[in-house]
Design a protein around this motif. Structure first.
Motif, PDB file in Angstrom:
ATOM      1  N   UNK B  44     -23.412 -86.808  11.198  1.00 49.58           N
ATOM      2  CA  UNK B  44     -23.887 -87.787  11.872  1.00 49.58           C
ATOM      3  C   UNK B  44     -23.663 -89.238  11.112  1.00 49.58           C
ATOM      4  N   UNK B  45     -23.688 -89.314  10.089  1.00 50.60           N
ATOM      5  CA  UNK B  45     -23.325 -90.494   9.335  1.00 50.60           C
ATOM      6  C   UNK B  45     -21.830 -90.547   8.905  1.00 50.60           C
ATOM      7  N   UNK B  46     -21.007 -89.761   9.239  1.00 50.56           N
ATOM      8  CA  UNK B  46     -19.680 -89.685   8.827  1.00 50.56           C
ATOM      9  C   UNK B  46     -19.133 -90.964   9.177  1.00 50.56           C
ATOM     10  N   UNK B  47     -18.352 -91.697   8.236  1.00 45.83           N
ATOM     11  CA  UNK B  47     -17.770 -92.924   8.855  1.00 45.83           C
ATOM     12  C   UNK B  47     -18.311 -94.298   8.771  1.00 45.83           C
ATOM     13  N   UNK B  48     -19.860 -93.986   8.475  1.00 41.90           N
ATOM     14  CA  UNK B  48     -20.555 -95.332   8.494  1.00 41.90           C
ATOM     15  C   UNK B  48     -21.092 -95.341   6.803  1.00 41.90           C
ATOM     16  N   UNK B  49     -21.240 -96.656   6.610  1.00 42.53           N
ATOM     17  CA  UNK B  49     -21.525 -97.009   5.217  1.00 42.53           C
ATOM     18  C   UNK B  49     -23.323 -97.086   5.444  1.00 42.53           C
ATOM     19  N   UNK B  50     -23.915 -96.315   4.713  1.00 40.39           N
ATOM     20  CA  UNK B  50     -25.435 -96.167   4.802  1.00 40.39           C
ATOM     21  C   UNK B  50     -25.764 -96.889   3.400  1.00 40.39           C
ATOM     22  N   UNK B  51     -26.555 -98.198   3.711  1.00 43.08           N
ATOM     23  CA  UNK B  51     -26.676 -98.956   2.355  1.00 43.08           C
ATOM     24  C   UNK B  51     -27.677 -98.053   1.569  1.00 43.08           C
ATOM     25  N   UNK B  52     -28.795 -97.559   1.887  1.00 41.11           N
ATOM     26  CA  UNK B  52     -29.676 -96.880   0.917  1.00 41.11           C
ATOM     27  C   UNK B  52     -28.868 -95.779   0.196  1.00 41.11           C
ATOM     28  N   UNK B  53     -27.800 -95.170   0.806  1.00 37.78           N
ATOM     29  CA  UNK B  53     -27.032 -94.101  -0.062  1.00 37.78           C
ATOM     30  C   UNK B  53     -25.966 -94.642  -0.998  1.00 37.78           C
ATOM     31  N   UNK B  54     -25.496 -95.885  -0.865  1.00 42.63           N
ATOM     32  CA  UNK B  54     -24.572 -96.322  -1.445  1.00 42.63           C
ATOM     33  C   UNK B  54     -24.650 -96.235  -3.171  1.00 42.63           C
ATOM     34  N   UNK B  55     -26.082 -96.608  -3.619  1.00 42.72           N
ATOM     35  CA  UNK B  55     -26.212 -96.499  -5.087  1.00 42.72           C
ATOM     36  C   UNK B  55     -25.847 -95.092  -5.623  1.00 42.72           C
ATOM     37  N   UNK B  56     -25.784 -94.008  -4.862  1.00 35.21           N
ATOM     38  CA  UNK B  56     -25.776 -92.681  -5.012  1.00 35.21           C
ATOM     39  C   UNK B  56     -24.518 -92.225  -4.710  1.00 35.21           C
ATOM     40  N   UNK B  57     -23.479 -92.838  -4.208  1.00 33.88           N
ATOM     41  CA  UNK B  57     -22.117 -92.556  -3.805  1.00 33.88           C
ATOM     42  C   UNK B  57     -21.972 -92.554  -2.496  1.00 33.88           C
ATOM     43  N   UNK B  58     -22.984 -92.625  -1.623  1.00 32.05           N
ATOM     44  CA  UNK B  58     -22.634 -93.004  -0.143  1.00 32.05           C
ATOM     45  C   UNK B  58     -22.626 -91.790   0.779  1.00 32.05           C
ATOM     46  N   UNK B  59     -22.504 -90.417   0.286  1.00 30.44           N
ATOM     47  CA  UNK B  59     -22.383 -89.506   1.149  1.00 30.44           C
ATOM     48  C   UNK B  59     -23.732 -88.852   1.384  1.00 30.44           C
ATOM     49  N   UNK B  60     -24.354 -88.709   2.514  1.00 28.72           N
ATOM     50  CA  UNK B  60     -25.714 -87.986   2.588  1.00 28.72           C
ATOM     51  C   UNK B  60     -25.716 -86.389   2.358  1.00 28.72           C
ATOM     52  N   UNK B  61     -24.556 -85.770   2.608  1.00 30.50           N
ATOM     53  CA  UNK B  61     -24.721 -84.145   2.417  1.00 30.50           C
ATOM     54  C   UNK B  61     -24.702 -84.149   0.971  1.00 30.50           C
ATOM     55  N   UNK B  62     -23.829 -84.809   0.192  1.00 36.03           N
ATOM     56  CA  UNK B  62     -23.767 -84.765  -1.466  1.00 36.03           C
ATOM     57  C   UNK B  62     -25.420 -84.871  -1.894  1.00 36.03           C
ATOM     58  N   UNK B  63     -26.018 -86.014  -1.293  1.00 33.59           N
ATOM     59  CA  UNK B  63     -27.275 -86.633  -1.615  1.00 33.59           C
ATOM     60  C   UNK B  63     -28.254 -85.388  -1.249  1.00 33.59           C
ATOM     61  N   UNK B  64     -28.219 -84.981  -0.239  1.00 34.54           N
ATOM     62  CA  UNK B  64     -29.320 -83.894   0.117  1.00 34.54           C
ATOM     63  C   UNK B  64     -29.075 -82.485  -0.644  1.00 34.54           C
ATOM     64  N   UNK B  65     -27.875 -82.046  -0.965  1.00 34.01           N
ATOM     65  CA  UNK B  65     -27.448 -81.000  -1.556  1.00 34.01           C
ATOM     66  C   UNK B  65     -28.148 -81.003  -3.285  1.00 34.01           C
ATOM     67  N   UNK B  66     -27.827 -82.248  -3.825  1.00 36.96           N
ATOM     68  CA  UNK B  66     -28.499 -82.176  -5.137  1.00 36.96           C
ATOM     69  C   UNK B  66     -30.027 -82.262  -5.058  1.00 36.96           C
ATOM     70  N   UNK B  67     -30.431 -83.005  -4.008  1.00 32.32           N
ATOM     71  CA  UNK B  67     -31.822 -83.013  -3.913  1.00 32.32           C
ATOM     72  C   UNK B  67     -32.782 -81.700  -3.597  1.00 32.32           C
ATOM     73  N   UNK B  68     -31.980 -80.913  -2.655  1.00 28.59           N
ATOM     74  CA  UNK B  68     -32.400 -79.522  -2.576  1.00 28.59           C
ATOM     75  C   UNK B  68     -32.544 -78.542  -3.851  1.00 28.59           C
ATOM     76  N   UNK B  69     -31.369 -78.746  -4.605  1.00 30.11           N
ATOM     77  CA  UNK B  69     -31.261 -77.943  -5.769  1.00 30.11           C
ATOM     78  C   UNK B  69     -32.148 -78.293  -6.716  1.00 30.11           C
ATOM     79  N   UNK B  70     -32.513 -79.531  -6.844  1.00 21.82           N
ATOM     80  CA  UNK B  70     -33.353 -79.792  -8.314  1.00 21.82           C
ATOM     81  C   UNK B  70     -34.754 -79.585  -7.692  1.00 21.82           C
TER      82      UNK B  70
END
Lengths: 242, 269
Positions: B44-70
């Motif tokens: 859903x967020x593909x191609x859009x810059x989500x400012x809240x995700x920028x400090x963590x690399x910008x990709x939502x899937x990558x963010x949630x993947x690590x969040x879930x694992x931890x």
């Protein structure tokens, strides 16, 4: 440490579970010599299981103390655990999804047996207890065989004192008799272990025990080599007094 | 001696889990469906810059993947021991364990190891799928920082887990510690989205939870390669949590165990 005179000794052992509540044990004094088979006999709620649980360090006494092989049960908990084997009449004390062998391999590790000792010890005990197929899932065994697994587990680390809480509870009279004979002939006579067990069946003490301690309402009301008549007399006197 | 006993617990739990074959395969299937769910949310967020995700690399899937694992590891640390005690009580095996000449701390640690092994396998699946199929980029990862954050997280939450277990041993049910932490973790901890999205008052509340700092620090170490010095504030906070919770956990568990032995309620549940 020199060998203590008694394998098990309790001194004024008292237990109440709630302040102001009824005492589960009242000043229990008991001495059991090495190699003896002693029955704790009494009705439900007499305090037999509580006494066994205190001796196996699972419950703390309120006052008084007890020694197992000379080790004080509160201060020397680890040494007491190494000296005892506990058997309960509870079949659920094993993992039913594992096989008999897998269960015992697991408990053998917890009883500090080395990896190379485990198989040898298990083969010896399977042979001794006539376990023909130790590789069945635990739930597939009959009650009698499950009880034998309980005994095997308690002998894994070769303890000197065996505590048994109603070991024949779920057995039919024939299996119970055969188990009693087995304990007496194989475990006590051949290996010199001391056995303290609880029961409320009178026939358990006849031809099986060296002595019996009668318990009622947390107290030992008689102790020694007792006949069925003595036992009935003690209990009827007790009930007429209370 | 401890390692042999620990291995015996892992082997036991592996044999029990795999003996329920259908359930085992369902769990594997569950991992795949979880990944796909978040992958499509990420699309859903593909191609859009989500400012809240920028400090963590910008990709939502990558963010949630690590969040879930931890968060899986956090869940095991928090409620693994309590769950195991409950399970041994209900199976009737707790007394048989406690009567063996094994130190209580060895038993507790060993009981929880299978949970961590399972989390590691699950995490490896997540990361592997993430890298191979969904292009998750781990090239910036600072391994040392990640490990330090991971260890501090496990210590902090295992101590909270001990507090929970103490509660369960005494009161048997209704442990508020793991309920509060578990429930708030998903909402306020930043597992599924960065906490920067919250209004300031909610963000302030989230800072009181150790999970917020763990997740944030781990995201920075893995996707932005932050060094230990760059993460001193987060590390400091986790160390403070550990310093408070470790003794609190040990003291309360010892107290609970003694109380249960006095009351004779060790096997009640």
């Amino acid at each position: 440490m020199p060998e203590p005179l008694y394998a098990v000794e309790t001194i004024d052992l008292t237990k109440y579970f709630h302040h102001g509540g009824a005492k589960a044990l009242k000043n229990v004094n008991l001495q059991i010599r090495h190699g003896e088979i002693v029955a704790l006999l009494g009705p439900n709620g007499a305090g037999k299981t509580t006494l066994l649980k205190i001796l196996s360090t699972l419950v703390l006494p309120t006052s008084g103390t007890a020694y197992v092989k000379g080790y004080e049960i509160v201060r020397c908990e680890d040494d007491v655990k190494k000296s005892i084997g506990l058997v309960t009449g509870e079949e659920r004390s094993f993992y039913w999804r594992l096989t008999g062998r897998q269960n015992l391999e697991f408990f053998a590790a917890l009883y500090n047996l080395k990896k190379n000792q485990i198989n040898e010890r298990l083969d010896y005990l399977f042979n001794l207890f006539e376990i023909e197929n130790p590789d069945k899932r635990f739930y597939e065994y009959s009650a009698g065989i499950k009880q034998r697994f309980g005994l095997i587990r308690c002998l894994l680390h070769e303890p000197d004192v065996i505590l048994m809480d109603e070991p024949t509870k779920s057995l039919d009279p024939f299996s119970a008799k055969s188990l009693r004979e087995f304990i007496k002939e194989t475990i006590v006579k051949k290996t010199g272990k001391t056995v303290l067990f609880t029961t409320h069946r009178l026939e358990e003490i006849k031809d099986f025990c060296d002595s019996a301690a009668l318990m009622s309402q947390g107290e030992i009301i008689a102790c020694g080599k007792l006949s069925e008549e003595d036992i009935y007399k003690c209990f009827s006197e007790r009930h007429s007094h209370s | 001696m401890f390692f042999r006993k620990a291995f015996a617990f892992i082997k036991r739990d592996f044999l029990i889990v795999t003996s329920y074959r259908f359930s085992f395969f369902m769990e594997i299937f569950g991992i795949v469906t979880t990944l796909l769910t978040f992958y499509f949310i990420g699309r859903l967020f593909e191609g859009r810059i989500v400012s809240h995700l920028v400090p963590y690399g910008g990709d939502y899937f990558s963010y949630v993947l690590l969040g879930l694992t931890l968060s899986n590891y956090i869940g095991t640390s928090l409620s693994g021991i309590m769950g195991q005690i409950n399970s041994e009580q209900s199976m009737g095996t707790l007394e048989a364990l406690f009567v063996t000449p094994t130190k209580i701390w060895h038993l507790l640690l060993s009981m929880n190891l299978w949970g961590f092994v399972y989390n590691t396998v699950e995490g490896a699946f997540y990361i592997l799928f993430g890298i191979i199929l969904f292009g998750v980029d781990l090239t910036n990862m600072n391994f040392l920082s990640s490990m330090i954050i991971f260890i501090l997280t496990i210590i902090t939450f295992s101590s909270l887990g001990l507090l929970s277990s103490a509660f369960i041993i005494v009161f048997k049910r209704g442990d508020p510690i793991s309920w509060v932490t578990g429930t708030l973790m998903g909402l306020l901890g930043g597992v599924y989205f960065p906490v920067s999205i919250f209004p300031s008052w909610l963000k302030d509340i989230s800072l009181f939870l150790p999970v917020t700092h763990s997740i944030q620090a781990m995201q920075l170490a893995v996707y932005k390669g932050y060094s230990l010095t760059m993460m001193l504030p987060q590390i400091g906070i986790l160390v403070i949590f550990s310093l408070i919770l470790v003794p609190a956990g040990f003291i309360s568990f010892n107290y609970a165990l003694k109380k249960a032995k006095k009351d004779g309620s060790l096997i009640q549940y």
